[in-house]
Design a protein around this motif. Structure first.
Motif, short mmCIF file in Angstrom:
data_model
loop_
_atom_site.label_atom_id
_atom_site.label_comp_id
_atom_site.label_asym_id
_atom_site.label_seq_id
_atom_site.Cartn_x
_atom_site.Cartn_y
_atom_site.Cartn_z
N ASN A 1 -43.88 -17.15 -40.25
CA ASN A 1 -44.96 -16.17 -40.19
C ASN A 1 -46.03 -16.46 -41.24
OD1 ASN A 1 -43.70 -14.76 -38.13
ND2 ASN A 1 -42.62 -13.38 -39.52
N GLU A 2 -45.64 -17.21 -42.28
CA GLU A 2 -46.57 -17.58 -43.34
C GLU A 2 -47.12 -18.97 -43.07
OE1 GLU A 2 -47.50 -15.76 -45.95
OE2 GLU A 2 -46.24 -14.06 -45.34
N LYS A 3 -48.43 -19.11 -43.11
CA LYS A 3 -49.07 -20.41 -42.90
C LYS A 3 -48.85 -21.29 -44.13
CE LYS A 3 -53.46 -22.57 -41.64
NZ LYS A 3 -54.91 -22.36 -41.38
N PRO A 4 -48.38 -22.53 -43.94
CA PRO A 4 -48.14 -23.39 -45.11
C PRO A 4 -49.43 -23.76 -45.84
CG PRO A 4 -47.88 -24.64 -43.07
CD PRO A 4 -48.03 -23.19 -42.68
N ILE A 5 -49.32 -23.96 -47.13
CA ILE A 5 -50.46 -24.41 -47.94
C ILE A 5 -50.80 -25.84 -47.55
CG2 ILE A 5 -51.27 -24.86 -50.29
CD1 ILE A 5 -49.21 -22.78 -51.25
N SER A 6 -52.07 -26.14 -47.43
CA SER A 6 -52.49 -27.50 -47.08
C SER A 6 -52.09 -28.46 -48.19
CB SER A 6 -54.00 -27.56 -46.88
OG SER A 6 -54.39 -26.75 -45.79
#
Length: 383
Positions: free
Chosen positions: A230-235
């Motif tokens: 549900n959390e977008k990963p850090i680039s």
């Protein structure tokens, strides 16, 4: 407690050292008729027929031949107590695995150079492309740092060897009911397609670039609930300043939680990486060679500029700026050298005397401009 001891002999091979263990077996460094090799012995004992895991791995590796996939030389069984344990002799990496490499760099508080990461990932993709394009599609299902062994080719270049095909294209599940290693398992954990391996390669790619995992997956309950996704990963470029947005896009596509948006197979992932490399001089810039050439050219121009303007600081300043900016753009490097040269010339025309004060002023003001430009690039980094 290990199944084997140092100096034990199996099929003419003597145990030299313990390398490590996985879900299926233990791996040892051995020496025998074919020289230095690796021996993998299956943990699961048997009383009559060979274990399913070794049959599956031998069958899988016997059907593919590729420079980036481990080669099995021979097999056998070894009696421990009242039971037999199957084993096979395979290529010996000699340089550890990707986990060892990553630890070595981060123990020095360094990132693995981008060009080296790309080379490793391309080799993994190349090996898995062979598997994914096989007549009987082979899905590894447990690609991870520890299962990618390293050796050196005749030119001293790191050569990847993908190992541990024990769960490849099988229905084997670990004790917790999940196929594969938790942090490398996609949210669609029952998926039996190349996209499963693509996700694992993407996680490995992310880990090599950042020393972090993209999603905070701790156990089976996380895979069941799907909450970590549900959390977008850090680039990666936000963690590793040597990374680029173009690489971010490739990595994030490989680990996309939506299977429909993920690469179809390792070959597609490999193609995108190669396209990114070929679109400019990025890889050449990344390994620092171009910066060295620009520094040398800058030194020549700096010497000439110092001679005709009397501003000795040019001897040091132009090579410094040239080498630094060349990491971002070869054209900007050339433009910066010429612009600084013209700037110094105008300084001379305005009759500013060349002394220690004007040289220091030029040095400091040029560094301010240089690092302001660098900060701008880090913000806008879309190369």
């Amino acid at each position: 407690m290990n199944l084997l001891d140092i100096n034990d002999e199996l099929g003419g091979y003597r145990i030299i050292d313990f390398i490590g263990e996985g879900a299926f077996g233990e791996v040892y460094h051995v020496k025998g008729p074919l020289g230095d090799k690796a021996l993998k012995i299956i943990k699961k004992p048997r009383k009559n027929k060979p274990s399913d895991e070794i049959i599956n791995e031998i069958y899988t590796l016997g059907n593919i031949s590729h420079e980036n996939i481990i080669t099995i030389h021979c097999t056998g069984s070894y009696k421990i107590g009242e039971c037999f344990h199957d084993y096979f002799i395979m290529e010996y990496g000699g340089k550890g695995n990707l986990s060892n490499l990553l630890k070595n760099y981060y123990s020095l508080d360094k990132h693995i150079p981008l060009d080296k990461v790309l080379d490793i990932i391309k080799q993994i993709c190349s090996g898995m492309k062979k598997c994914h394009e096989h007549d009987d599609i082979i899905i590894h299902k447990d690609i991870k740092l520890e299962n990618v062994l390293l050796t050196l080719d005749k030119f001293g270049r790191i050569c990847v060897k993908i190992s541990d095909f024990g769960s490849a294209s099988s229905n084997y599940y670990y004790d917790d009911g999940i196929q594969g290693t938790i942090r490398y398992v996609p949210p669609d954990d029952n998926l039996n397609s190349p996209k499963r391996d693509v996700y694992a390669i993407g996680v490995l790619f992310y880990k090599l670039l950042t020393n972090n995992f993209p999603y905070d997956v701790e156990g089976v309950e996380d895979i069941v609930s799907k909450k970590p996704w549900n959390e977008k990963p850090i680039s990666p470029s936000e963690i590793n300043p040597d990374c680029y947005k173009g690489i971010d896009e490739i990595v994030l596509k490989a680990i996309n939680k939506d299977v429909k948006k993920r690469y179809g197979d390792a070959g597609s992932l490999l193609k995108d990486i190669e396209n990114w490399e070929n679109q400019s001089l990025k890889v050449w810039l990344a390994d620092g060679k171009f910066s060295v050439y620009c520094a040398i050219l800058g030194l020549v121009i700096g010497l000439f500029g110092a001679y005709i303007t009397n501003y000795f600081i040019l001897i040091f300043l132009i090579p410094l700026i040239s080498a630094h900016i060349s990491k971002h753009s070869y054209m900007m490097s050339i433009v910066s050298m010429l612009s600084l040269f013209i700037f110094i010339g105008l300084f001379g025309l305005l009759n500013f005397e060349s002394n220690i004060y004007t040289n220091v002023f030029l040095f400091i003001s040029s560094l301010i401009i240089l690092y302001s430009y660098n900060a701008f690039l880090l913000i806008k980094k879309g190369i």
